[in-house]
Design an enzyme around this catalytic site. Structure first.
Site, PDB file in Angstrom:
ATOM      1  N   ASP A   9     -36.109  27.528  13.787  1.00 60.67           N
ATOM      2  CA  ASP A   9     -36.161  28.086  12.483  1.00 60.67           C
ATOM      3  C   ASP A   9     -36.424  29.442  12.414  1.00 60.67           C
ATOM      4  OD1 ASP A   9     -37.772  26.576   9.603  1.00 60.67           O
ATOM      5  OD2 ASP A   9     -37.557  28.610  10.180  1.00 60.67           O
ATOM      6  N   MET A  10     -35.612  30.099  11.859  1.00 61.60           N
ATOM      7  CA  MET A  10     -35.523  31.676  11.932  1.00 61.60           C
ATOM      8  C   MET A  10     -37.020  32.059  11.047  1.00 61.60           C
ATOM      9  SD  MET A  10     -32.817  32.862  13.409  1.00 61.60           S
ATOM     10  CE  MET A  10     -32.917  34.416  12.962  1.00 61.60           C
ATOM     11  N   ASP A 103     -31.092  28.323   8.087  1.00 70.81           N
ATOM     12  CA  ASP A 103     -31.936  28.973   9.070  1.00 70.81           C
ATOM     13  C   ASP A 103     -32.441  28.235   9.953  1.00 70.81           C
ATOM     14  OD1 ASP A 103     -34.239  27.981   7.725  1.00 70.81           O
ATOM     15  OD2 ASP A 103     -35.325  30.112   8.300  1.00 70.81           O
ATOM     16  N   GLU A 104     -32.296  26.742   9.989  1.00 72.99           N
ATOM     17  CA  GLU A 104     -33.021  25.667  10.776  1.00 72.99           C
ATOM     18  C   GLU A 104     -32.244  24.688  11.268  1.00 72.99           C
ATOM     19  OE1 GLU A 104     -35.529  24.033   7.640  1.00 72.99           O
ATOM     20  OE2 GLU A 104     -36.095  22.144   8.950  1.00 72.99           O
TER      21      GLU A 104
HETATM   22  P1  TTP Z   1     -37.642  28.862   5.337  1.00 77.30           P
HETATM   23  O1  TTP Z   1     -37.405  28.619   6.722  1.00 77.30           O
HETATM   24  O2  TTP Z   1     -38.675  27.739   4.784  1.00 77.30           O
HETATM   25  O3  TTP Z   1     -38.554  30.207   5.239  1.00 77.30           O
HETATM   26  P2  TTP Z   1     -38.354  31.608   6.018  1.00 77.30           P
HETATM   27  O4  TTP Z   1     -37.458  31.575   7.051  1.00 77.30           O
HETATM   28  O5  TTP Z   1     -38.101  32.655   4.921  1.00 77.30           O
HETATM   29  O6  TTP Z   1     -39.885  31.863   6.592  1.00 77.30           O
HETATM   30  P3  TTP Z   1     -40.375  31.176   7.872  1.00 77.30           P
HETATM   31  O7  TTP Z   1     -39.329  30.107   8.307  1.00 77.30           O
HETATM   32  O8  TTP Z   1     -40.716  32.175   8.681  1.00 77.30           O
HETATM   33  O9  TTP Z   1     -41.809  30.568   7.343  1.00 77.30           O
HETATM   34  O10 TTP Z   1     -36.570  28.788   4.388  1.00 77.30           O
HETATM   35  C1  TTP Z   1     -35.484  29.858   4.869  1.00 77.30           C
HETATM   36  C2  TTP Z   1     -34.915  30.739   3.816  1.00 77.30           C
HETATM   37  O11 TTP Z   1     -34.494  29.833   2.621  1.00 77.30           O
HETATM   38  C3  TTP Z   1     -35.917  31.793   3.320  1.00 77.30           C
HETATM   39  O12 TTP Z   1     -35.704  32.758   4.157  1.00 77.30           O
HETATM   40  C4  TTP Z   1     -35.323  31.883   1.827  1.00 77.30           C
HETATM   41  C5  TTP Z   1     -34.729  30.585   1.343  1.00 77.30           C
HETATM   42  N1  TTP Z   1     -35.671  29.848   0.636  1.00 77.30           N
HETATM   43  C6  TTP Z   1     -35.388  29.861  -0.668  1.00 77.30           C
HETATM   44  O13 TTP Z   1     -34.599  30.541  -1.327  1.00 77.30           O
HETATM   45  N2  TTP Z   1     -36.513  29.255  -1.716  1.00 77.30           N
HETATM   46  C7  TTP Z   1     -37.771  28.587  -0.898  1.00 77.30           C
HETATM   47  O14 TTP Z   1     -38.452  27.904  -1.777  1.00 77.30           O
HETATM   48  C8  TTP Z   1     -37.692  28.542   0.406  1.00 77.30           C
HETATM   49  C9  TTP Z   1     -39.053  27.614   0.913  1.00 77.30           C
HETATM   50  C10 TTP Z   1     -36.893  29.135   1.375  1.00 77.30           C
HETATM   51 MG    MG Z   2     -37.411  29.874   8.690  1.00 75.56          MG
END
Ligand code: TTP
Ligand code: MG
Length: 347
Positions: A9-10, A103-104
């Site tokens: 997961d990025m 991103d996952e």
């Molecule tokens: P996540 O992997 O949940 O969040 P993240 O990568 O920004 O942070 P981290 O993993 O380090 O906690 O989500 C990936 C992307 O999806 C995030 O960069 C932006 C988007 N996203 C939204 O647009 N709305 C949301 O509510 C969430 C959770 C994510």
């Molecule tokens: Mg992420």
């Protein structure tokens, strides 16, 4: 044989891409999201998280919490592009990949020779070296624990959860960490004085069914570290697609086509990596008033290249009469066959 699953997961993905594109933002509280009055935060850098800013928080609250934050409107095509690059790196490791979001992903690396730690370090190194971004990786023997592990010491985390650590390592976790337990269930349990996994663990199985209905058994197993869900690749899924919420609602077909373009190269990559072609394209649209529309088209031949996907996707869009702004667009391709079979059927 015991499975080896990675969950990758990025870190702060959209915000990290913004920093990558504009290095003067490095180390600053970057907040990506809707900048209008009704806007919500998509994500933010870890610097902004220190001020309590979170995903899905209304932007005006984020501004209160972090007035000196740098607010940026999302550039979805750019995130798609970078996601493509990340997935290219993942596919260079194994084809047994289940993409979960932009991103996952889960990787099943059971059959690889190198140790899981080496493989994880390799992925981290490659992502850092070619993109300058950090990724967190969890290693375990099933999906539930691997996901938990990738979240363990974000950002730039690497965590292994092995069988001997379970269930003890899970005991102190709050209920919201248990994948499958929604907000409602957590609240219900909090109301009867249950706040962590250890307390839940000690409840009899019947209570799980009573509380979570048919998912009761799954939750019961999960907190015991058991989860048999497989890593499902696109090949097994029989459909390859991408979708996204638009950066702003629109009826402009040219703007919608830009999304199709970004999706097409993503889809091409998966198809080529998995040696597949598809024959049915489906366009999905969600209107501003949350109505879903899909339109499918079966083509006269199998396709796999981005230009073909883009061209056919555009044709579907052109044929549509849009009466309302669109808020989400997606395109997927089905009727997949491997290219060997395609060759055979040609004769
Ligand atoms: P996540 O992997 O949940 O969040 P993240 O990568 O920004 O942070 P981290 O993993 O380090 O906690 O989500 C990936 C992307 O999806 C995030 O960069 C932006 C988007 N996203 C939204 O647009 N709305 C949301 O509510 C969430 C959770 C994510
Ligand atoms: Mg992420």
């Amino acid at each position: 044989m015991e499975r080896v699953i990675l969950h990758v997961d990025m870190d702060a993905f959209f915000a990290a891409v913004e920093v990558m594109d504009n290095p003067t933002l490095k180390g600053k509280p970057v907040i990506v999201g809707g900048t209008s009055e009704r806007g919500v935060v998509a994500t933010c850098s870890y610097e902004a998280r220190k001020f309590g800013v979170r995903s899905a928080m209304p932007t005006y609250i984020a501004k209160e919490k972090c007035p000196h934050g740098i607010f940026i409107h999302p550039k979805h095509y750019r995130y798609e592009e970078v996601s493509n690059e990340v997935f290219k790196i993942l596919y260079s490791i194994t084809k047994k990949i289940e993409p979960v979001s932009i991103d996952e992903a889960y990787l099943d690396i059971t059959d690889l020779k190198e140790s899981p730690e080496i493989i994880a370090s390799k992925i981290k190194y490659k992502v850092k070296k070619s993109l300058g971004l950090t990724i967190s990786i969890g290693i375990s023997y099933n999906k539930f624990l691997a996901k938990l592990a990738s979240d363990w010491n974000k950002p730039n985390g690497l965590k292994i959860i092995s069988r001997d650590m379970v269930p003890k390592i899970l005991f102190p976790l709050t209920l919201s960490k248990v994948h499958g337990l929604g907000q409602k269930s957590v609240k219900k349990l909090n109301n009867i004085g249950i706040f962590n996994v250890e307390q839940l663990y000690n409840l009899p199985k019947e209570l799980f069914y009573e509380y979570f209905g048919k998912f009761g058994g799954e939750i019961y197993d999960r907190i015991r570290g058991e989860d048999n869900r497989q890593v499902v690749t696109f090949r097994e899924r029989k459909s390859v697609g991408r979708e996204t919420t638009l950066k702003r609602n629109t009826q402009d077909k040219e703007e919608l086509k830009l999304y199709i373009k970004a999706f097409s190269s993503h889809i091409e990559e998966y198809l080529l990596d998995n040696n597949l072609s598809g024959k049915t394209l489906t366009l999905k649209l969600k209107t501003a008033s949350f109505e879903n529309h899909t339109k499918s088209k079966t083509l006269s031949k199998y396709i796999s290249l981005k230009d073909e996907i883009y061209e056919e996707g555009c044709k579907i869009i052109e044929e549509l009469e849009l009466k309302e702004d669109i808020r989400l667009i997606g395109i997927s391709i089905t009727s997949l066959i491997t290219n060997e079979i395609q060759q055979l059927t040609l004769f």
